[in-house]
Design a protein around this motif. Structure first.
Motif, mmCIF file in Angstrom:
data_model
loop_
_atom_site.group_PDB
_atom_site.id
_atom_site.type_symbol
_atom_site.label_atom_id
_atom_site.label_comp_id
_atom_site.label_asym_id
_atom_site.label_seq_id
_atom_site.Cartn_x
_atom_site.Cartn_y
_atom_site.Cartn_z
ATOM 1 N N ASP A 135 17.411 138.614 -19.022
ATOM 2 C CA ASP A 135 15.941 138.692 -18.998
ATOM 3 C C ASP A 135 15.336 137.344 -18.615
ATOM 4 O OD1 ASP A 135 16.032 141.362 -19.727
ATOM 5 O OD2 ASP A 135 15.574 140.980 -21.846
ATOM 6 N N ALA A 136 15.851 136.281 -19.200
ATOM 7 C CA ALA A 136 15.331 134.939 -18.905
ATOM 8 C C ALA A 136 15.601 134.562 -17.451
ATOM 9 C CB ALA A 136 15.954 133.913 -19.843
ATOM 10 N N ALA A 137 16.754 134.934 -16.946
ATOM 11 C CA ALA A 137 17.102 134.612 -15.556
ATOM 12 C C ALA A 137 16.172 135.322 -14.574
ATOM 13 C CB ALA A 137 18.555 134.972 -15.274
ATOM 14 N N LYS A 138 15.755 136.540 -14.915
ATOM 15 C CA LYS A 138 14.826 137.293 -14.051
ATOM 16 C C LYS A 138 13.441 136.646 -14.031
ATOM 17 C CE LYS A 138 17.027 141.707 -15.007
ATOM 18 N NZ LYS A 138 16.897 142.960 -15.749
ATOM 19 N N GLU A 139 13.068 136.049 -15.146
ATOM 20 C CA GLU A 139 11.723 135.487 -15.279
ATOM 21 C C GLU A 139 11.617 134.060 -14.769
ATOM 22 O OE1 GLU A 139 10.791 135.821 -19.428
ATOM 23 O OE2 GLU A 139 10.910 138.000 -19.397
ATOM 24 N N THR A 140 12.740 133.367 -14.683
ATOM 25 C CA THR A 140 12.731 131.948 -14.347
ATOM 26 C C THR A 140 13.030 131.747 -12.864
ATOM 27 O OG1 THR A 140 13.608 131.498 -16.547
ATOM 28 C CG2 THR A 140 13.733 129.702 -14.948
ATOM 29 N N ALA A 141 12.124 131.039 -12.195
ATOM 30 C CA ALA A 141 12.353 130.718 -10.794
ATOM 31 C C ALA A 141 13.452 129.666 -10.683
ATOM 32 C CB ALA A 141 11.064 130.197 -10.167
#
Length: 145
Positions: A135-141
């Motif tokens: 989830d964090a990887a999807k949200e973080t550029a």
């Protein structure tokens, strides 16, 4: 020096993908082919190639090649979208569902052996942590230098 977590994740991915490859070889599919079949089946929807390429961070051409292989093996089928005739929706065939079930059984055994040293609580914690990382990887550029 303590190893970077991203390094450990990548090493785990390489090792697990290798084991998956050996397990799935018996069924004539690769880990990425399995992953695509699994995603389509568990997401309970028909997808276009464009949607799949975005979801898997692949070029549309690469996704189309992957889909064509699975169509040729008669594991996937395409149907015209009723609301937009130019879009073809992709779903599993009966043969694809049957193969996926066999692969899941084999991968259950592989996964059980891989996780045998973890308690059920640790296994659930690992699943939750990986979910949070995804989830964090999807949200973080991505950071560029």
């Amino acid at each position: 020096m303590t190893p970077r977590i991203i390094y450990l994740i990548k090493r785990a991915e390489i090792e697990i993908t290798s084991r998956m490859g050996k397990t799935l070889e018996v069924y004539g599919i690769t880990p990425i082919q399995f992953t695509l079949l699994y995603f389509i089946e568990t997401s309970k929807g028909d997808f276009s190639s464009a949607q799949l390429s975005r979801r898997f961070s692949m070029t549309p051409q690469s996704m189309n090649e992957l889909v064509q292989i699975l169509l040729h093996k008669k594991l996937l089928k395409k149907a015209t979208d009723p609301t937009h005739r130019r879009i073809l929706r992709i779903s599993l065939t009966a043969k694809g569902k049957q193969l996926l079930a066999h692969c899941n059984t084999a991968l259950d055994e592989m996964e059980e052996a891989l996780l045998k040293e973890l308690s059920s609580t640790e296994t659930n914690d690992l699943r939750n942590i990986i979910g949070k990382l995804l989830d964090a990887a999807k949200e973080t550029a991505p950071v560029t230098g």
